[in-house]
Scaffold this motif. Structure first.
Motif, PDB file in Angstrom:
ATOM      1  N   PHE A 108       0.818  -1.210   0.000  1.00 57.38           N
ATOM      2  CA  PHE A 108       0.000   0.000   0.000  1.00 57.38           C
ATOM      3  C   PHE A 108       0.856   1.266   0.000  1.00 57.38           C
ATOM      4  O   PHE A 108       0.555   2.222  -0.719  1.00 57.38           O
ATOM      5  CB  PHE A 108      -0.969  -0.012   1.183  1.00 57.38           C
ATOM      6  N   SER A 109       1.930   1.292   0.791  1.00 52.05           N
ATOM      7  CA  SER A 109       2.771   2.495   0.816  1.00 52.05           C
ATOM      8  C   SER A 109       3.477   2.695  -0.520  1.00 52.05           C
ATOM      9  O   SER A 109       3.698   3.834  -0.949  1.00 52.05           O
ATOM     10  CB  SER A 109       3.777   2.428   1.967  1.00 52.05           C
ATOM     11  N   HIS A 110       3.798   1.597  -1.216  1.00 52.57           N
ATOM     12  CA  HIS A 110       4.407   1.699  -2.541  1.00 52.57           C
ATOM     13  C   HIS A 110       3.389   2.136  -3.595  1.00 52.57           C
ATOM     14  O   HIS A 110       3.782   2.511  -4.708  1.00 52.57           O
ATOM     15  CB  HIS A 110       5.005   0.359  -2.962  1.00 52.57           C
ATOM     16  N   SER A 111       2.110   2.077  -3.242  1.00 52.70           N
ATOM     17  CA  SER A 111       1.045   2.388  -4.201  1.00 52.70           C
ATOM     18  C   SER A 111       0.326   3.691  -3.878  1.00 52.70           C
ATOM     19  O   SER A 111      -0.801   3.914  -4.336  1.00 52.70           O
ATOM     20  CB  SER A 111       0.030   1.224  -4.227  1.00 52.70           C
ATOM     21  N   GLY A 112       0.973   4.539  -3.079  1.00 57.58           N
ATOM     22  CA  GLY A 112       0.429   5.866  -2.854  1.00 57.58           C
ATOM     23  C   GLY A 112      -0.480   6.019  -1.659  1.00 57.58           C
ATOM     24  O   GLY A 112      -1.210   7.012  -1.552  1.00 57.58           O
ATOM     25  N   TRP A 113      -0.446   5.062  -0.744  1.00 55.57           N
ATOM     26  CA  TRP A 113      -1.232   5.134   0.483  1.00 55.57           C
ATOM     27  C   TRP A 113      -0.306   5.362   1.678  1.00 55.57           C
ATOM     28  O   TRP A 113       0.802   4.825   1.714  1.00 55.57           O
ATOM     29  CB  TRP A 113      -1.987   3.835   0.730  1.00 55.57           C
ATOM     30  N   ASP A 114      -0.760   6.111   2.664  1.00 53.65           N
ATOM     31  CA  ASP A 114      -0.170   6.055   3.991  1.00 53.65           C
ATOM     32  C   ASP A 114      -0.794   4.880   4.731  1.00 53.65           C
ATOM     33  O   ASP A 114      -1.934   4.481   4.449  1.00 53.65           O
ATOM     34  CB  ASP A 114      -0.427   7.351   4.768  1.00 53.65           C
ATOM     35  N   VAL A 115      -0.048   4.321   5.681  1.00 55.77           N
ATOM     36  CA  VAL A 115      -0.525   3.149   6.419  1.00 55.77           C
ATOM     37  C   VAL A 115      -0.301   3.345   7.908  1.00 55.77           C
ATOM     38  O   VAL A 115       0.795   3.738   8.334  1.00 55.77           O
ATOM     39  CB  VAL A 115       0.194   1.856   5.956  1.00 55.77           C
ATOM     40  N   CYS A 116      -1.327   3.062   8.687  1.00 56.66           N
ATOM     41  CA  CYS A 116      -1.247   3.084  10.143  1.00 56.66           C
ATOM     42  C   CYS A 116      -1.507   1.671  10.650  1.00 56.66           C
ATOM     43  O   CYS A 116      -2.633   1.177  10.561  1.00 56.66           O
ATOM     44  CB  CYS A 116      -2.269   4.061  10.730  1.00 56.66           C
ATOM     45  N   ALA A 117      -0.465   1.014  11.139  1.00 61.31           N
ATOM     46  CA  ALA A 117      -0.585  -0.342  11.673  1.00 61.31           C
ATOM     47  C   ALA A 117      -0.780  -0.254  13.183  1.00 61.31           C
ATOM     48  O   ALA A 117       0.104   0.219  13.900  1.00 61.31           O
ATOM     49  CB  ALA A 117       0.643  -1.175  11.333  1.00 61.31           C
ATOM     50  N   VAL A 118      -1.924  -0.694  13.657  1.00 66.34           N
ATOM     51  CA  VAL A 118      -2.285  -0.580  15.065  1.00 66.34           C
ATOM     52  C   VAL A 118      -1.745  -1.773  15.841  1.00 66.34           C
ATOM     53  O   VAL A 118      -1.950  -2.931  15.457  1.00 66.34           O
ATOM     54  CB  VAL A 118      -3.813  -0.515  15.229  1.00 66.34           C
TER      55      VAL A 118
END
Length: 320
Positions: free
Chosen positions: A85-95
């Motif tokens: 996802f981060s490589h595809s233009g998303w920020d990611v929040c892993a809880v």
């Protein structure tokens, strides 16, 4: 929606559910994406640790990830999702759920399959401090049950939340427990029980008057743990009350945004009630995909990313 026909066909060895489960959990290696930790203080004074990864392009889209039982934000199945996802233009929040970030949480209570108030707190924090146009959720196993319950139990408070993917979900917790207690799952159940007992010992240091050595000795099965700790710490009558109250199956009809549920038919953790065919076939927002193979949070695919990761990205990217 019609049930989704799955194209997933792994190499022959990975068609064995147990091999797929074990390989993906213990042997898979993922290049470690950069994560920046933020501590979120919860309304009851406890905390959650959030591990953030950011797209290089500056994203207006966020994926929130929820791990499974005794997982954390550094497990391979989480990191694989972070990377794609981060490589595809998303920020990611892993809880990291309560007590799962490497440090015991402060309260007697911990995390559990239905603790949707903690997911609500994460979303409230993100919406109030960030400016994402689109927020999506992805959960695995226990985390998948938690997010489906959250989406269906009451109307959504946040217009930014527009889609979800749930992987290998025990939609009926008691049905899943029955499966875990079968001989075929002995090693998994033993591993879970040993990890949970260690969590009890950590909790005992903070609350010696509430958790005794006798309590710990009485935990012979996963149900014992839920009878002796989970139910008492979170306000349920007993383990069966906990399973009944927190199973997402009863909340699915209330889901109002597109949600993909990916449960492999050879997942040894799931019983028949964990495949909500009748509900999904009549529901406008639930997409149920049941590939023959995949195991429990497995879904191996040769290359950098696994099938569940590519499938989640495609599903969520296509939402308007």
């Amino acid at each position: 929606m019609p049930l989704v026909q799955s194209p997933y066909r792994p190499p022959l060895l990975y068609r064995n559910g147990h091999f797929s489960t074990i390989y993906s959990a213990l042997l898979r290696k993922v290049d470690f994406p950069e994560q920046k930790r933020e501590r979120l203080t919860l309304p009851d004074g406890d905390f959650l640790d959030l591990d953030w990864s950011y797209s290089e392009t500056g994203a207006d889209r966020l994926l929130i990830l929820l791990h499974g039982l005794e997982g954390n934000a550094q497990r391979p199945y989480i990191l694989g999702s972070v990377a794609i996802f981060s490589h595809s233009g998303w920020d990611v929040c892993a809880v990291n759920l309560r007590g799962c970030s490497g440090e015991p949480n402060k309260r007697y209570r911990s995390y559990h399959s239905g603790a949707t108030e903690d997911l609500e707190a994460v979303l409230q924090h993100v919406v109030s401090t960030c400016s994402y146009n689109k927020i999506c959720l992805k959960g695995f196993s226990l985390g998948g049950n938690l997010l489906l319950k959250y989406l269906g139990e009451k109307p959504l408070h946040f217009k930014e939340v527009c889609g979800a993917v749930a992987i290998s979900v025990p939609c009926d917790l008691h049905d899943s427990l029955i499966q875990l207690n079968k001989p075929k799952n002995f090693l998994y159940a033993r591993r879970f029980r040993m990890n949970l007992i260690q969590k009890l010992r950590d909790k005992q240091k903070l609350f010696p008057g509430l958790i005794t050595e006798q309590t710990i000795r009485e935990v012979k099965t996963l149900k014992d743990f839920d009878d002796l700790y989970t139910s008492k710490a979170h306000g349920f009558k007993d383990a069966l009350d906990y399973y009944h109250s927190c199973s997402s199956l009863q909340f699915l009809e209330g889901i109002s945004i597109p949600a993909l549920l990916l449960n492999a038919r050879n997942d040894s953790f799931l019983g028949a009630k964990c495949y909500p065919v009748q509900i999904a076939s009549k529901h406008e927002q639930i997409y149920l995909e049941m590939p023959e193979y995949g195991g429990h949070v497995g879904f191996y695919r040769q290359g950098t990313f696994y099938y569940n990761e590519e499938r989640a990205l495609s599903f969520l990217n296509n939402l308007t």
